[in-house]
Motif scaffolding. Structure first.
Motif, PDB file in Angstrom:
ATOM      1  N   GLY A  69       0.772  -1.253   0.000  1.00  0.00           N
ATOM      2  CA  GLY A  69       0.000   0.000   0.000  1.00  0.00           C
ATOM      3  C   GLY A  69       0.791   1.284   0.000  1.00  0.00           C
ATOM      4  O   GLY A  69       0.207   2.354   0.250  1.00  0.00           O
ATOM      5  N   ALA A  70       2.106   1.241  -0.291  1.00  0.00           N
ATOM      6  CA  ALA A  70       2.879   2.491  -0.325  1.00  0.00           C
ATOM      7  C   ALA A  70       2.189   3.498  -1.251  1.00  0.00           C
ATOM      8  O   ALA A  70       1.754   3.151  -2.347  1.00  0.00           O
ATOM      9  N   ARG A  71       2.114   4.764  -0.788  1.00  0.00           N
ATOM     10  CA  ARG A  71       1.462   5.794  -1.614  1.00  0.00           C
ATOM     11  C   ARG A  71       2.233   5.975  -2.915  1.00  0.00           C
ATOM     12  O   ARG A  71       1.647   5.988  -3.999  1.00  0.00           O
ATOM     13  N   HIS A  72       3.549   6.066  -2.795  1.00  0.00           N
ATOM     14  CA  HIS A  72       4.399   6.239  -3.965  1.00  0.00           C
ATOM     15  C   HIS A  72       5.772   5.657  -3.675  1.00  0.00           C
ATOM     16  O   HIS A  72       6.269   5.811  -2.559  1.00  0.00           O
ATOM     17  N   VAL A  73       6.348   4.970  -4.634  1.00  0.00           N
ATOM     18  CA  VAL A  73       7.700   4.424  -4.468  1.00  0.00           C
ATOM     19  C   VAL A  73       8.617   5.090  -5.491  1.00  0.00           C
ATOM     20  O   VAL A  73       8.289   5.142  -6.682  1.00  0.00           O
ATOM     21  N   LEU A  74       9.734   5.634  -5.006  1.00  0.00           N
ATOM     22  CA  LEU A  74      10.784   6.110  -5.901  1.00  0.00           C
ATOM     23  C   LEU A  74      11.914   5.099  -5.813  1.00  0.00           C
ATOM     24  O   LEU A  74      12.506   4.900  -4.742  1.00  0.00           O
ATOM     25  N   ALA A  75      12.185   4.421  -6.916  1.00  0.00           N
ATOM     26  CA  ALA A  75      13.192   3.365  -6.926  1.00  0.00           C
ATOM     27  C   ALA A  75      14.395   3.825  -7.736  1.00  0.00           C
ATOM     28  O   ALA A  75      14.251   4.213  -8.902  1.00  0.00           O
ATOM     29  N   VAL A  76      15.580   3.813  -7.116  1.00  0.00           N
ATOM     30  CA  VAL A  76      16.801   4.285  -7.776  1.00  0.00           C
ATOM     31  C   VAL A  76      17.672   3.081  -8.118  1.00  0.00           C
ATOM     32  O   VAL A  76      18.167   2.402  -7.218  1.00  0.00           O
ATOM     33  N   GLU A  77      17.848   2.807  -9.405  1.00  0.00           N
ATOM     34  CA  GLU A  77      18.587   1.614  -9.831  1.00  0.00           C
ATOM     35  C   GLU A  77      19.688   2.026 -10.807  1.00  0.00           C
ATOM     36  O   GLU A  77      19.445   2.710 -11.794  1.00  0.00           O
ATOM     37  N   LYS A  78      20.900   1.540 -10.515  1.00  0.00           N
ATOM     38  CA  LYS A  78      22.055   1.889 -11.348  1.00  0.00           C
ATOM     39  C   LYS A  78      22.098   1.058 -12.627  1.00  0.00           C
ATOM     40  O   LYS A  78      22.588   1.512 -13.663  1.00  0.00           O
ATOM     41  N   ASP A  79      21.589  -0.170 -12.566  1.00  0.00           N
ATOM     42  CA  ASP A  79      21.712  -1.107 -13.684  1.00  0.00           C
ATOM     43  C   ASP A  79      20.548  -0.942 -14.665  1.00  0.00           C
ATOM     44  O   ASP A  79      19.411  -1.346 -14.380  1.00  0.00           O
ATOM     45  N   ALA A  80      20.852  -0.355 -15.825  1.00  0.00           N
ATOM     46  CA  ALA A  80      19.803  -0.065 -16.817  1.00  0.00           C
ATOM     47  C   ALA A  80      19.120  -1.334 -17.324  1.00  0.00           C
ATOM     48  O   ALA A  80      17.989  -1.283 -17.813  1.00  0.00           O
ATOM     49  N   ARG A  81      19.764  -2.495 -17.178  1.00  0.00           N
ATOM     50  CA  ARG A  81      19.143  -3.746 -17.648  1.00  0.00           C
ATOM     51  C   ARG A  81      17.840  -4.034 -16.901  1.00  0.00           C
ATOM     52  O   ARG A  81      16.979  -4.770 -17.385  1.00  0.00           O
ATOM     53  N   CYS A  82      17.693  -3.460 -15.678  1.00  0.00           N
ATOM     54  CA  CYS A  82      16.498  -3.752 -14.862  1.00  0.00           C
ATOM     55  C   CYS A  82      15.290  -2.894 -15.269  1.00  0.00           C
ATOM     56  O   CYS A  82      14.161  -3.160 -14.829  1.00  0.00           O
ATOM     57  N   LEU A  83      15.530  -1.853 -16.076  1.00  0.00           N
ATOM     58  CA  LEU A  83      14.457  -0.880 -16.323  1.00  0.00           C
ATOM     59  C   LEU A  83      13.203  -1.468 -16.974  1.00  0.00           C
ATOM     60  O   LEU A  83      12.086  -1.168 -16.553  1.00  0.00           O
ATOM     61  N   PRO A  84      13.321  -2.350 -17.992  1.00  0.00           N
ATOM     62  CA  PRO A  84      12.093  -2.898 -18.585  1.00  0.00           C
ATOM     63  C   PRO A  84      11.252  -3.692 -17.575  1.00  0.00           C
ATOM     64  O   PRO A  84      10.019  -3.578 -17.569  1.00  0.00           O
ATOM     65  N   ALA A  85      11.921  -4.453 -16.702  1.00  0.00           N
ATOM     66  CA  ALA A  85      11.169  -5.217 -15.688  1.00  0.00           C
ATOM     67  C   ALA A  85      10.472  -4.268 -14.723  1.00  0.00           C
ATOM     68  O   ALA A  85       9.312  -4.483 -14.336  1.00  0.00           O
ATOM     69  N   LEU A  86      11.160  -3.188 -14.359  1.00  0.00           N
ATOM     70  CA  LEU A  86      10.569  -2.227 -13.419  1.00  0.00           C
ATOM     71  C   LEU A  86       9.425  -1.462 -14.079  1.00  0.00           C
ATOM     72  O   LEU A  86       8.441  -1.095 -13.428  1.00  0.00           O
TER      73      LEU A  86
END
Ligand code: SAM
Length: 279
Positions: A69-86
């Motif tokens: 139930g988080a109102r909003h999540v800001l996720a900071v990821e260095k590995d660009a390979r993860c972006l499509p999954a996110l």
């Protein structure tokens, strides 16, 4: 295992996006969504809170945070390979997940969030302590965040919650406990991760106090504690030599025996000594 959302299992996500784990990025993923939901719950009630997650990877903890139930999540990821999954997670939770492709050490992500703010992360081990020290030493107190719920190597977690007299007690314990409550909430064996790391892990929950437990100037206290523990087996009259000409009197006035070692001295005494060293 019950599903927490309608997205595919994490093993499939990793296979589909070719997310083979990279050691240099501290990539040990949590694939059990019940476990990631449990970590999210350890952060307390997330509804109405903005959450900062560092290193979402394929998004197991991110999904736990959103499902809880988080109102909003800001996720900071260095590995660009993860972006499509996110991105697939962002689409399943419209308007509630923002992903920043960045190095968490190079930006100030807290500035992008609206209080109340909780930080929840399965941190990459190589940057975990540095980020924690940053969050514990902001320019002003209370900090922007309300709580930190963080996975560390078990030894680091033990150093955060350690009490005087224990081997783990030192700079990190004093830094964390001076202005926060810090408690251990969960231990995880290497087998909880894919691939399994060499060491055990633990989750620590840290809550910011409105004010420090004892008054002291942050810079003086930090310098003092660093010097005291730099030679932790030495008596303080030797370890702190040069801090003040009448050092022994100041130690005694702060309730410390000059023959005491740093590892037996409590927070209250360190703060009293820091106050006495204030110009
Ligand atoms: N949260 C995921 C989980 O629990 O399965 C992944 C955790 S893994 C221990 C650490 C993650 O942090 C990896 O996805 C890695 O790419 C990312 N990472 C490593 N260094 C980073 C940095 N400096 N800034 C942002 N993310 C980083």
């Amino acid at each position: 295992m019950s599903a927490i959302d309608t997205l595919p299992p994490l093993r499939d996500v990793i296979a589909q996006h070719g997310l083979s784990a990279r050691k240099a990025l501290g990539q040990n993923f949590l694939l059990d969504l019940n476990l990631t939901s449990k970590i999210a719950r350890a952060a307390g009630d997330l509804t109405g809170a903005d959450v900062l997650e560092i290193g979402p990877g394929p998004g197991g903890l991110t999904r736990g945070l959103l499902a809880e139930g988080a109102r909003h999540v800001l996720a900071v990821e260095k590995d660009a390979r993860c972006l499509p999954a996110l991105d697939e997670i962002a689409q399943a939770y419209p308007g509630r997940l923002t992903v920043l492709n960045a190095d968490a050490l190079q930006i100030d992500p807290l500035a992008h969030l609206t209080p109340p703010i909780k930080v929840v992360a399965n941190l990459p081990y190589n940057v975990g302590t540095e980020l924690l020290i940053r969050w514990l030493t902001p320019a002003n107190w209370p900090p922007a965040w309300d709580s930190l719920t963080l996975m560390f190597q078990r030894e680091v977690a033990e150093r955060i919650v350690a009490q005087p007299g224990s081997k783990a007690y030192g700079r990190l314990a004093l830094l964390a406990q001076w202005r926060c409550d810090a408690r251990m909430v969960m231990h995880l064996p290497p087998s909880a991760f894919t691939p399994p790391p060499k060491v055990s892990s633990a989750v620590v929950h840290i809550t910011a106090l409105p004010e420090p437990r004892y008054p002291a100037d942050p810079a003086i206290l930090e310098r003092l504690v660093a010097k005291a523990f730099n030679q932790r087996r030495k008596m303080l009259r030797a370890a702190l030599k040069g801090l003040a000409p009448d050092l022994e009197d100041r130690l005694i006035a702060a309730g410390i025996q000059p023959t005491d070692r740093a590892e037996t001295v409590g927070l209250e005494q360190f703060c009293a000594l820091a106050r006495s060293l204030q110009p």
